[in-house]
Scaffold this active site. Structure first.
Site, PDB file in Angstrom:
ATOM      1  N   ARG A  57      10.286  -3.612   7.671  1.00 15.87           N
ATOM      2  CA  ARG A  57       9.043  -3.080   7.079  1.00 15.87           C
ATOM      3  C   ARG A  57       8.374  -2.081   8.012  1.00 15.87           C
ATOM      4  O   ARG A  57       7.849  -1.051   7.572  1.00 15.87           O
ATOM      5  CB  ARG A  57       8.081  -4.232   6.757  1.00 15.87           C
ATOM      6  CG  ARG A  57       8.494  -5.030   5.539  1.00 15.87           C
ATOM      7  CD  ARG A  57       7.478  -6.080   5.190  1.00 15.87           C
ATOM      8  NE  ARG A  57       6.178  -5.517   4.820  1.00 15.87           N
ATOM      9  CZ  ARG A  57       5.072  -6.251   4.752  1.00 15.87           C
ATOM     10  NH1 ARG A  57       5.106  -7.544   5.056  1.00 15.87           N
ATOM     11  NH2 ARG A  57       3.924  -5.686   4.401  1.00 15.87           N
TER      12      ARG A  57
ATOM     13  N   GLN B  82      -6.477  -4.817   2.510  1.00  9.81           N
ATOM     14  CA  GLN B  82      -5.546  -5.932   2.622  1.00  9.81           C
ATOM     15  C   GLN B  82      -4.218  -5.450   3.220  1.00  9.81           C
ATOM     16  O   GLN B  82      -3.368  -6.248   3.566  1.00  9.81           O
ATOM     17  CB  GLN B  82      -5.293  -6.534   1.235  1.00  9.81           C
ATOM     18  CG  GLN B  82      -6.528  -7.094   0.568  1.00  9.81           C
ATOM     19  CD  GLN B  82      -6.283  -7.424  -0.888  1.00  9.81           C
ATOM     20  OE1 GLN B  82      -5.773  -8.480  -1.226  1.00  9.81           O
ATOM     21  NE2 GLN B  82      -6.606  -6.484  -1.764  1.00  9.81           N
TER      22      GLN B  82
ATOM     23  N   VAL C 139      -1.382  -3.868   5.646  1.00  9.90           N
ATOM     24  CA  VAL C 139      -1.045  -3.970   7.066  1.00  9.90           C
ATOM     25  C   VAL C 139      -0.271  -2.733   7.525  1.00  9.90           C
ATOM     26  O   VAL C 139       0.276  -2.713   8.604  1.00  9.90           O
ATOM     27  CB  VAL C 139      -0.219  -5.257   7.318  1.00  9.90           C
ATOM     28  CG1 VAL C 139      -1.054  -6.502   7.039  1.00  9.90           C
ATOM     29  CG2 VAL C 139       1.082  -5.271   6.508  1.00  9.90           C
TER      30      VAL C 139
ATOM     31  N   HIS D 163      -5.985  -8.511   6.622  1.00 10.37           N
ATOM     32  CA  HIS D 163      -4.709  -9.219   6.746  1.00 10.37           C
ATOM     33  C   HIS D 163      -3.944  -8.809   7.999  1.00 10.37           C
ATOM     34  O   HIS D 163      -2.733  -9.046   8.114  1.00 10.37           O
ATOM     35  CB  HIS D 163      -3.854  -8.996   5.493  1.00 10.37           C
ATOM     36  CG  HIS D 163      -4.430  -9.639   4.284  1.00 10.37           C
ATOM     37  ND1 HIS D 163      -4.064  -9.291   2.999  1.00 10.37           N
ATOM     38  CD2 HIS D 163      -5.368 -10.604   4.130  1.00 10.37           C
ATOM     39  CE1 HIS D 163      -4.754 -10.019   2.130  1.00 10.37           C
ATOM     40  NE2 HIS D 163      -5.549 -10.814   2.775  1.00 10.37           N
TER      41      HIS D 163
ATOM     42  N   CYS E  88       0.850 -12.976  20.324  1.00 11.15           N
ATOM     43  CA  CYS E  88       1.637 -14.064  20.908  1.00 11.15           C
ATOM     44  C   CYS E  88       1.444 -15.337  20.084  1.00 11.15           C
ATOM     45  O   CYS E  88       0.303 -15.717  19.781  1.00 11.15           O
ATOM     46  CB  CYS E  88       1.202 -14.326  22.351  1.00 11.15           C
ATOM     47  SG  CYS E  88       2.039 -15.760  23.038  1.00 11.15           S
TER      48      CYS E  88
ATOM     49  N   SER F 217      -3.928  -6.379  -7.054  1.00 16.48           N
ATOM     50  CA  SER F 217      -3.781  -7.276  -8.220  1.00 16.48           C
ATOM     51  C   SER F 217      -4.873  -8.333  -8.209  1.00 16.48           C
ATOM     52  O   SER F 217      -4.997  -9.109  -9.144  1.00 16.48           O
ATOM     53  CB  SER F 217      -2.397  -7.933  -8.175  1.00 16.48           C
ATOM     54  OG  SER F 217      -2.231  -8.623  -6.941  1.00 16.48           O
TER      55      SER F 217
HETATM   56  N1  APR Z   1      -2.476   3.457  -7.592  1.00 17.34           N
HETATM   57  C1  APR Z   1      -3.333   2.405  -7.765  1.00 17.34           C
HETATM   58  N2  APR Z   1      -2.907   1.121  -7.988  1.00 17.34           N
HETATM   59  C2  APR Z   1      -1.582   0.923  -8.077  1.00 17.34           C
HETATM   60  C3  APR Z   1      -0.638   1.965  -7.937  1.00 17.34           C
HETATM   61  C4  APR Z   1      -1.148   3.283  -7.692  1.00 17.34           C
HETATM   62  N3  APR Z   1      -0.334   4.331  -7.534  1.00 17.34           N
HETATM   63  N4  APR Z   1       0.617   1.434  -8.074  1.00 17.34           N
HETATM   64  C5  APR Z   1       0.450   0.097  -8.297  1.00 17.34           C
HETATM   65  N5  APR Z   1      -0.864  -0.201  -8.307  1.00 17.34           N
HETATM   66  C6  APR Z   1      -1.483  -1.524  -8.489  1.00 17.34           C
HETATM   67  C7  APR Z   1      -0.678  -2.506  -9.309  1.00 17.34           C
HETATM   68  O1  APR Z   1      -0.950  -2.379 -10.693  1.00 17.34           O
HETATM   69  C8  APR Z   1      -1.159  -3.847  -8.761  1.00 17.34           C
HETATM   70  O2  APR Z   1      -2.276  -4.321  -9.484  1.00 17.34           O
HETATM   71  O3  APR Z   1      -1.591  -2.102  -7.210  1.00 17.34           O
HETATM   72  C9  APR Z   1      -1.588  -3.520  -7.324  1.00 17.34           C
HETATM   73  C10 APR Z   1      -0.689  -4.070  -6.224  1.00 17.34           C
HETATM   74  O4  APR Z   1      -0.758  -5.468  -6.271  1.00 17.34           O
HETATM   75  P1  APR Z   1       0.079  -6.375  -5.254  1.00 17.34           P
HETATM   76  O5  APR Z   1       1.447  -5.877  -5.166  1.00 17.34           O
HETATM   77  O6  APR Z   1      -0.152  -7.784  -5.683  1.00 17.34           O
HETATM   78  O7  APR Z   1      -0.608  -6.104  -3.834  1.00 17.34           O
HETATM   79  P2  APR Z   1      -2.002  -6.630  -3.246  1.00 17.34           P
HETATM   80  O8  APR Z   1      -2.996  -6.891  -4.323  1.00 17.34           O
HETATM   81  O9  APR Z   1      -2.393  -5.713  -2.173  1.00 17.34           O
HETATM   82  O10 APR Z   1      -1.544  -8.030  -2.598  1.00 17.34           O
HETATM   83  C11 APR Z   1      -2.500  -8.785  -1.909  1.00 17.34           C
HETATM   84  O11 APR Z   1      -0.827 -10.348  -1.210  1.00 17.34           O
HETATM   85  O12 APR Z   1       1.359 -10.504  -0.616  1.00 17.34           O
HETATM   86  C12 APR Z   1       0.074 -10.578  -0.140  1.00 17.34           C
HETATM   87  O13 APR Z   1      -0.790 -10.208   2.034  1.00 17.34           O
HETATM   88  C13 APR Z   1      -0.211  -9.562   0.956  1.00 17.34           C
HETATM   89  O14 APR Z   1      -2.123  -8.118   1.223  1.00 17.34           O
HETATM   90  C14 APR Z   1      -1.214  -8.625   0.297  1.00 17.34           C
HETATM   91  C15 APR Z   1      -1.869  -9.502  -0.743  1.00 17.34           C
END
Ligand code: APR
Length: 256
Positions: A70, A101, A103, A129, A137, A202
């Site tokens: 990553r 959120q 990283v 996060h 560590c 999300s």
């Molecule tokens: N612009 C805006 N939003 C977008 C785009 C875009 N181009 N592409 C996707 N999305 C939206 C999706 O519809 C979804 O609702 O971004 C969201 C991403 O959601 P997740 O993948 O669930 O990511 P996130 O909400 O940041 O996850 C939260 O979960 O896995 C853990 O620690 C990790 O910080 C992360 C946390």
């Protein structure tokens, strides 16, 4: 759409204080995979094998192999128009707090790039996060700059120069508490904001997903930018269904 954009733009420019909560979606157009989208990380990898303290105790080599992958991926990505527009806005007006959120470090990179020689402080994010670009560590909790990782075997994994324990990425894993002072900064900004602009999340992972509720509980409003519906959509004052790189410059850019 333009009516929602106009309304959101007015709410944002009239707001005394704004908190911005971002998730993986804001970095999607920079090439960083999201977690739960169609090609999201959790579609091909199991979080319980890679992103928990138990997984690290069980198989630190596997966890480091994944985080090293990553890190390399993120190193090849650059901030997009959304990261930059938010950084410019946070440097241009007072009382804007970016809480992320993510990283991937792209908000911080955008802040430094946009600031040039000026102080980037106001545009640096609160990273709730943690960050892929820092190690911690697993024994004495010391933070260090990221080291090159050889994940061939446990014996080759990076170790703390102070206590000899295994280093780990300085990210918050599932089941772990967020850093108290970092969470207090995010919560304080959310509780005193007139508007919470939510971009690309999300809204399923707490406590970050509760921050917009804090703003609303204090009489503030929520604006959501996301191509898809989320649990926050029904409580948002304005919902903008589109990609962050296109929509955010329209909301906070100078020329929109
Ligand atoms: N612009 C805006 N939003 C977008 C785009 C875009 N181009 N592409 C996707 N999305 C939206 C999706 O519809 C979804 O609702 O971004 C969201 C991403 O959601 P997740 O993948 O669930 O990511 P996130 O909400 O940041 O996850 C939260 O979960 O896995 C853990 O620690 C990790 O910080 C992360 C946390």
């Amino acid at each position: 759409m333009s009516e929602s954009i106009d309304r959101a733009r007015t709410l944002l420019s009239d707001a005394g204080a704004v908190v911005i909560l971002t998730g993986a979606g804001i970095s999607a157009e920079s090439g960083v995979p999201t977690f739960r989208g169609p090609a999201g990380l959790w579609k091909s990898f199991r979080p319980e094998d890679l992103a928990t303290p138990e997984a690290f105790a069980r198989d630190p080599r596997l966890v480091w192999e994944w985080y090293a992958w990553r890190r390399t991926l993120v190193a090849g990505c650059v901030p997009n128009a959304a990261h930059r527009a938010l950084a410019e806005w946070a440097l241009r007006r007072d009382r804007v707090t970016i809480v992320t959120q993510n990283v991937d470090g792209l908000h911080a990179r955008a802040a430094r790039e946009v600031a040039g020689g000026r102080d980037a402080g106001a545009a640096l994010p609160v990273e709730v996060h943690g960050s892929l670009l820092r190690d911690r560590c697993s024994g004495c909790d010391a933070r260090t700059a990221p080291v090159a990782v050889d994940a061939t075997s446990v014996a080759t994994l990076p170790r703390c120069t102070l206590c000899g324990s295994l280093l780990r990425p300085d990210v918050v894993w599932f089941g772990e508490m967020l850093d108290e002072s970092v969470l207090a900064a995010a919560d304080g900004a959310a509780a005193t904001a007139d508007v919470c602009l939510v971009v690309g999340t999300s809204a399923l992972v707490h406590p970050a997903a509760s921050l917009p509720l804090r703003t609303r509980a204090h009489g503030g409003m929520v604006i959501e930018v996301n191509p898809e519906e989320t649990p926050l959509s029904r409580m948002a004052e304005v919902v903008i269904r589109g990609g962050a790189a296109e929509m955010i410059p329209m909301l906070v850019g100078r020329t929109a």
